[in-house]
Design a protein around this motif. Structure first.
Motif, mmCIF file in Angstrom:
data_model
loop_
_atom_site.group_PDB
_atom_site.id
_atom_site.type_symbol
_atom_site.label_atom_id
_atom_site.label_comp_id
_atom_site.label_asym_id
_atom_site.label_seq_id
_atom_site.Cartn_x
_atom_site.Cartn_y
_atom_site.Cartn_z
ATOM 1 N N ASN A 112 48.205 31.571 28.531
ATOM 2 C CA ASN A 112 48.577 31.336 29.923
ATOM 3 C C ASN A 112 47.564 30.373 30.517
ATOM 4 O OD1 ASN A 112 50.822 33.214 30.375
ATOM 5 N ND2 ASN A 112 49.304 34.762 29.893
ATOM 6 N N LEU A 113 48.010 29.148 30.826
ATOM 7 C CA LEU A 113 47.145 28.168 31.467
ATOM 8 C C LEU A 113 47.243 28.357 32.971
ATOM 9 C CD1 LEU A 113 47.992 24.945 29.429
ATOM 10 C CD2 LEU A 113 46.257 26.675 28.963
ATOM 11 N N VAL A 114 46.099 28.428 33.635
ATOM 12 C CA VAL A 114 46.063 28.648 35.077
ATOM 13 C C VAL A 114 45.211 27.561 35.716
ATOM 14 C CG1 VAL A 114 45.289 30.214 36.892
ATOM 15 C CG2 VAL A 114 46.348 31.134 34.825
ATOM 16 N N TYR A 115 45.797 26.881 36.687
ATOM 17 C CA TYR A 115 45.086 25.854 37.438
ATOM 18 C C TYR A 115 44.816 26.400 38.832
ATOM 19 C CZ TYR A 115 44.227 21.500 39.957
ATOM 20 O OH TYR A 115 43.672 20.520 40.738
ATOM 21 N N LYS A 116 43.527 26.407 39.226
ATOM 22 C CA LYS A 116 43.156 26.926 40.542
ATOM 23 C C LYS A 116 42.348 25.874 41.290
ATOM 24 C CE LYS A 116 40.880 30.638 39.231
ATOM 25 N NZ LYS A 116 40.252 31.966 39.231
ATOM 26 N N ARG A 117 42.643 25.779 42.600
ATOM 27 C CA ARG A 117 41.847 24.888 43.442
ATOM 28 C C ARG A 117 41.949 25.353 44.887
ATOM 29 N NH1 ARG A 117 44.618 21.205 46.561
ATOM 30 N NH2 ARG A 117 42.792 19.913 46.921
ATOM 31 N N VAL A 118 40.929 25.018 45.638
ATOM 32 C CA VAL A 118 40.933 25.231 47.084
ATOM 33 C C VAL A 118 40.553 23.907 47.733
ATOM 34 C CG1 VAL A 118 40.442 27.710 47.001
ATOM 35 C CG2 VAL A 118 38.556 26.074 47.043
ATOM 36 N N SER A 119 40.882 23.771 48.992
ATOM 37 C CA SER A 119 40.665 22.498 49.673
ATOM 38 C C SER A 119 39.255 22.334 50.224
ATOM 39 C CB SER A 119 41.676 22.340 50.812
ATOM 40 O OG SER A 119 42.980 22.325 50.286
ATOM 41 N N THR A 120 38.621 23.432 50.623
ATOM 42 C CA THR A 120 37.303 23.324 51.265
ATOM 43 C C THR A 120 36.307 24.298 50.645
ATOM 44 O OG1 THR A 120 37.673 25.026 52.948
ATOM 45 C CG2 THR A 120 38.472 22.802 53.451
ATOM 46 N N ASP A 121 35.043 24.058 50.933
ATOM 47 C CA ASP A 121 33.975 24.953 50.461
ATOM 48 C C ASP A 121 34.058 26.331 51.105
ATOM 49 O OD1 ASP A 121 32.875 22.998 48.823
ATOM 50 O OD2 ASP A 121 31.517 22.277 50.389
ATOM 51 N N GLN A 122 34.728 26.445 52.246
ATOM 52 C CA GLN A 122 34.836 27.723 52.945
ATOM 53 C C GLN A 122 35.939 28.608 52.353
ATOM 54 O OE1 GLN A 122 34.693 24.718 54.850
ATOM 55 N NE2 GLN A 122 32.487 25.023 54.912
ATOM 56 N N GLN A 123 36.750 28.072 51.488
ATOM 57 C CA GLN A 123 37.833 28.836 50.879
ATOM 58 C C GLN A 123 37.401 29.332 49.505
ATOM 59 O OE1 GLN A 123 40.697 25.639 51.062
ATOM 60 N NE2 GLN A 123 41.800 26.666 52.716
ATOM 61 N N SER A 124 38.124 30.338 48.997
ATOM 62 C CA SER A 124 37.836 30.842 47.654
ATOM 63 C C SER A 124 39.148 31.013 46.896
ATOM 64 C CB SER A 124 37.084 32.176 47.719
ATOM 65 O OG SER A 124 37.972 33.210 48.059
ATOM 66 N N THR A 125 39.024 31.249 45.623
ATOM 67 C CA THR A 125 40.211 31.472 44.791
ATOM 68 C C THR A 125 40.520 32.964 44.654
ATOM 69 O OG1 THR A 125 38.849 31.418 42.799
ATOM 70 C CG2 THR A 125 39.891 29.336 43.458
ATOM 71 N N ASP A 126 39.930 33.792 45.505
ATOM 72 C CA ASP A 126 40.137 35.239 45.410
ATOM 73 C C ASP A 126 41.617 35.626 45.466
ATOM 74 O OD1 ASP A 126 37.416 35.534 45.230
ATOM 75 O OD2 ASP A 126 37.157 36.277 47.285
ATOM 76 N N ARG A 127 42.361 35.018 46.370
ATOM 77 C CA ARG A 127 43.790 35.346 46.496
ATOM 78 C C ARG A 127 44.552 34.926 45.239
ATOM 79 N NH1 ARG A 127 47.807 38.333 47.232
ATOM 80 N NH2 ARG A 127 49.658 37.390 48.069
ATOM 81 N N GLN A 128 44.188 33.791 44.687
ATOM 82 C CA GLN A 128 44.835 33.343 43.454
ATOM 83 C C GLN A 128 44.558 34.331 42.322
ATOM 84 O OE1 GLN A 128 43.932 29.114 42.793
ATOM 85 N NE2 GLN A 128 43.798 28.893 45.015
ATOM 86 N N ASP A 129 43.307 34.829 42.259
ATOM 87 C CA ASP A 129 42.960 35.832 41.244
ATOM 88 C C ASP A 129 43.770 37.109 41.434
ATOM 89 O OD1 ASP A 129 41.053 34.143 40.084
ATOM 90 O OD2 ASP A 129 39.456 34.895 41.384
#
Length: 70
Positions: free
Chosen positions: A3-20
C-alpha cells in the motif's frame, strides 16, 4: 501488494495526524509512506514534488514483516 501512501500538508502548523487516523480506520497496515516536507508548494505540479515523484518509480521490494509468536 504494498500500500503506497502519499501524505502532505500545506503549512508547518498542520500535521498528518488526520491522514494517519484515516489509514488506521481503513485497516491499512505497514504502508509504504511518502511524506512531503510541510510547506511544499501546492502550486507545483504533483510530479515536481519530490516525494510524489518517488511514487511513480519502479515497484519496491520490501522484506516481509516478522510477527512475534504468541
Amino acid at each position: 501488494m504494498a500500500n503506497l501512501v502519499y501524505k502532505r500538508v500545506s503549512t508547518d502548523q498542520q500535521s498528518t495526524d488526520r491522514q494517519d487516523l484515516v489509514l488506521d480506520e481503513a485497516g491499512i497496515e505497514d504502508p509504504v509512506v511518502f511524506e512531503e516536507q510541510a510547506g511544499t508548494s501546492s502550486r507545483l505540479h504533483p510530479l515536481q514534488r519530490p516525494k510524489f515523484g518517488e511514487t511513480q518509480g519502479p515497484p519496491r521490494v520490501r522484506e516481509p514483516r516478522q510477527h512475534p509468536r504468541a
